[in-house]
Scaffold this motif. Structure first.
Motif, PDB file in Angstrom:
ATOM      1  N   ASN A 281       1.222  -1.593  -0.115  1.00 13.62           N
ATOM      2  CA  ASN A 281      -0.154  -0.306   0.333  1.00 13.62           C
ATOM      3  C   ASN A 281       0.612   0.962   0.119  1.00 13.62           C
ATOM      4  O   ASN A 281       2.009   1.292   0.447  1.00 13.62           O
ATOM      5  CB  ASN A 281      -1.307  -0.686   1.547  1.00 13.62           C
ATOM      6  N   LEU A 282       0.179   2.554   0.139  1.00 12.41           N
ATOM      7  CA  LEU A 282       0.466   3.596  -0.169  1.00 12.41           C
ATOM      8  C   LEU A 282       1.866   3.759   1.202  1.00 12.41           C
ATOM      9  O   LEU A 282       3.458   4.192   0.388  1.00 12.41           O
ATOM     10  CB  LEU A 282       0.478   5.054  -0.549  1.00 12.41           C
ATOM     11  N   PRO A 283       1.345   3.796   2.269  1.00 11.64           N
ATOM     12  CA  PRO A 283       2.596   4.239   2.788  1.00 11.64           C
ATOM     13  C   PRO A 283       3.696   3.186   2.849  1.00 11.64           C
ATOM     14  O   PRO A 283       4.824   3.601   3.593  1.00 11.64           O
ATOM     15  CB  PRO A 283       1.791   3.979   4.649  1.00 11.64           C
ATOM     16  N   ASP A 284       3.927   1.605   2.763  1.00 14.45           N
ATOM     17  CA  ASP A 284       5.618   1.170   2.490  1.00 14.45           C
ATOM     18  C   ASP A 284       6.160   1.951   1.332  1.00 14.45           C
ATOM     19  O   ASP A 284       7.294   2.320   1.735  1.00 14.45           O
ATOM     20  CB  ASP A 284       5.276   0.034   1.503  1.00 14.45           C
TER      21      ASP A 284
ATOM     22  N   ALA B  26      -1.162   8.403  -9.127  1.00 12.26           N
ATOM     23  CA  ALA B  26      -0.346   8.983  -9.867  1.00 12.26           C
ATOM     24  C   ALA B  26       1.432   9.841  -9.022  1.00 12.26           C
ATOM     25  O   ALA B  26       2.515   9.540  -8.553  1.00 12.26           O
ATOM     26  CB  ALA B  26      -0.164  11.109 -10.063  1.00 12.26           C
ATOM     27  N   LEU B  27       0.636   9.642  -7.657  1.00 10.75           N
ATOM     28  CA  LEU B  27       1.313  10.195  -6.442  1.00 10.75           C
ATOM     29  C   LEU B  27       2.527   8.520  -5.906  1.00 10.75           C
ATOM     30  O   LEU B  27       3.543   8.607  -5.955  1.00 10.75           O
ATOM     31  CB  LEU B  27       0.931   9.986  -5.012  1.00 10.75           C
ATOM     32  N   SER B  28       1.894   7.489  -6.661  1.00  9.51           N
ATOM     33  CA  SER B  28       2.532   6.339  -6.315  1.00  9.51           C
ATOM     34  C   SER B  28       3.642   5.758  -7.267  1.00  9.51           C
ATOM     35  O   SER B  28       4.891   5.298  -7.303  1.00  9.51           O
ATOM     36  CB  SER B  28       1.708   4.945  -5.955  1.00  9.51           C
ATOM     37  N   GLY B  29       3.445   6.928  -8.217  1.00  8.61           N
ATOM     38  CA  GLY B  29       4.069   5.785  -9.248  1.00  8.61           C
ATOM     39  C   GLY B  29       5.129   6.852  -9.380  1.00  8.61           C
ATOM     40  O   GLY B  29       6.707   6.543  -9.281  1.00  8.61           O
ATOM     41  N   TRP B  30       4.522   7.460  -9.100  1.00  4.23           N
ATOM     42  CA  TRP B  30       6.289   8.914  -9.323  1.00  4.23           C
ATOM     43  C   TRP B  30       7.125   8.247  -7.891  1.00  4.23           C
ATOM     44  O   TRP B  30       8.435   8.411  -7.530  1.00  4.23           O
ATOM     45  CB  TRP B  30       6.153  10.013  -8.390  1.00  4.23           C
TER      46      TRP B  30
END
Length: 362
Positions: free
Chosen positions: A77-80, A114-118
């Motif tokens: 997940n994103l926090p990782d 978009a944030l995770s890809g960045w």
């Protein structure tokens, strides 16, 4: 070489935690790697659990002095991805393996996608457990990648399949994992209700941990539909017990909306079971490669119940044994460890430095 594995939550064991443990054991057999692991503690992350995440980051900070050759992050997940950014700030080499799919919030929400890809762009290498992840996850196109494999329990790969004559006379169903709405737990109960209404003899088991709200809802649902004599809720069970249950079952019903490449499906097939899965890229790839049934997201319960009602039990068990032989050959630990070791070596050889990234486009 020194490998530091980041991933999983010690208080919420599941597929990712098993993946970390088995991969470390398989790699350790060669003697090439000195392996340490830090749980990221991001499962079911809330403000109350934030100290667990901060504790993991503090542990990573302490490892900076040991200078591991590569940090291998499990991205659920994103926090990782906080660990990815922090590791790169510490000047460490990082390889990332995603364990999520297109329906996870970090991928279905345009801003978070978009944030995770960045953030992923800071990694040195990607190690994908399935080629279908290229279609599901926002992965930076220029980032080097390797294809690795999941790790099945060694006890399954080396076990003898149960004798056909010892199988129960009625259809044996199982649902296993972190019990939740997204994992299809309540849809499983609905399938059982429809099978009973159709007059299909069966017995069903549910294994896995759940929060108090989910557990209470599950027990209430089974009681309300008068399924207590045909659906047993066993809770979280040790791996050896789970594997025994899988080997004594015929069908895994995994109507999850969120898994990218569900480990439990491969484990079930290695135990000579056939899976019934929701339409997701990873699950479809498994079914098309080996055997099983894929059902639509809109009609999952009806299609699953209809499929099972039409099957001959002896034929299901025969197909399960054929699929098990193929899965066991493909997921031999030596083969899987070799692919992972090659990816890690490639990451160590990468000549990439931390650079300033543009702001994510949202």
């Amino acid at each position: 070489m020194h490998l530091l594995i980041l991933g999983g939550s010690s208080d919420h064991p599941g597929g990712v935690e098993a993946f970390c443990e088995r991969s470390a054991e398989a790699l350790g057999r060669s003697g090439e790697w000195r392996i340490n692991r830090i749980p990221t503690g991001t499962a079911f992350l809330t403000l109350r659990r934030l100290p667990v995440l901060l504790g993991g980051l503090a542990s990573l900070f302490r490892y900076r002095r040991q200078r591991p050759d590569v940090v291998w992050l499990q991205y659920v997940n994103l926090p990782d991805l906080c660990y990815l950014a922090f590791a790169k700030l510490l000047g460490l080499r990082v390889m990332v393996t995603p364990h999520l799919g297109s329906n996870w919030r970090s991928q279905s929400n345009p801003a978070l996608r978009a944030l995770s890809g960045w953030l992923l762009g800071f990694a040195d290498r990607l190690a994908l457990i399935s080629p279908t992840q290229e279609r599901e996850i926002n992965l930076p196109a220029a980032l080097p990648r390797s294809l690795i494999r999941n790790f099945l329990p060694a006890a399954v790969l080396g076990s003898v399949l149960p004798d056909e004559g010892s199988a129960p006379p009625v259809l044996q169903l199982i649902h296993s994992g972190r019990l939740s709405e997204g994992k299809g737990t309540f849809l499983f109960v609905e399938v059982c209700e429809q099978l009973r209404a159709s007059g299909v003899p069966f017995f069903a088991r549910i294994t896995g941990g759940a929060d108090e709200t989910t557990s209470a809802r599950l027990h209430a649902m089974i009681a309300e539909r008068d399924l207590g004599d045909q659906v047993a809720v066993l809770g979280r069970v040790p791996e050896a017990v789970l594997l025994d249950l899988l080997q004594r079952s015929d069908i895994l019903i995994h109507l999850s909306r969120i898994d990218s490449y569900p480990l439990i499906v491969l484990e079930a097939m290695a135990c000579s079971m056939l899976p019934v899965c929701m339409e997701l890229a990873g699950a479809r790839d498994m079914v098309e490669t080996y055997d099983g049934q894929v059902v639509s997201t809109s009609g999952a319960v009806e299609e699953a119940a209809s499929f099972l009602a039409r099957q001959d039990l002896a034929d299901l068990r025969r197909r399960g044994r054929i699929a098990a032989a193929k899965v066991r050959a493909d997921y031999n630990w030596d083969r899987c460890a070799g692919a992972l070791a090659a990816a890690l070596r490639a990451c160590v050889a990468e000549d990439r430095t931390l650079v300033t990234r543009p702001d994510p486009v949202i």
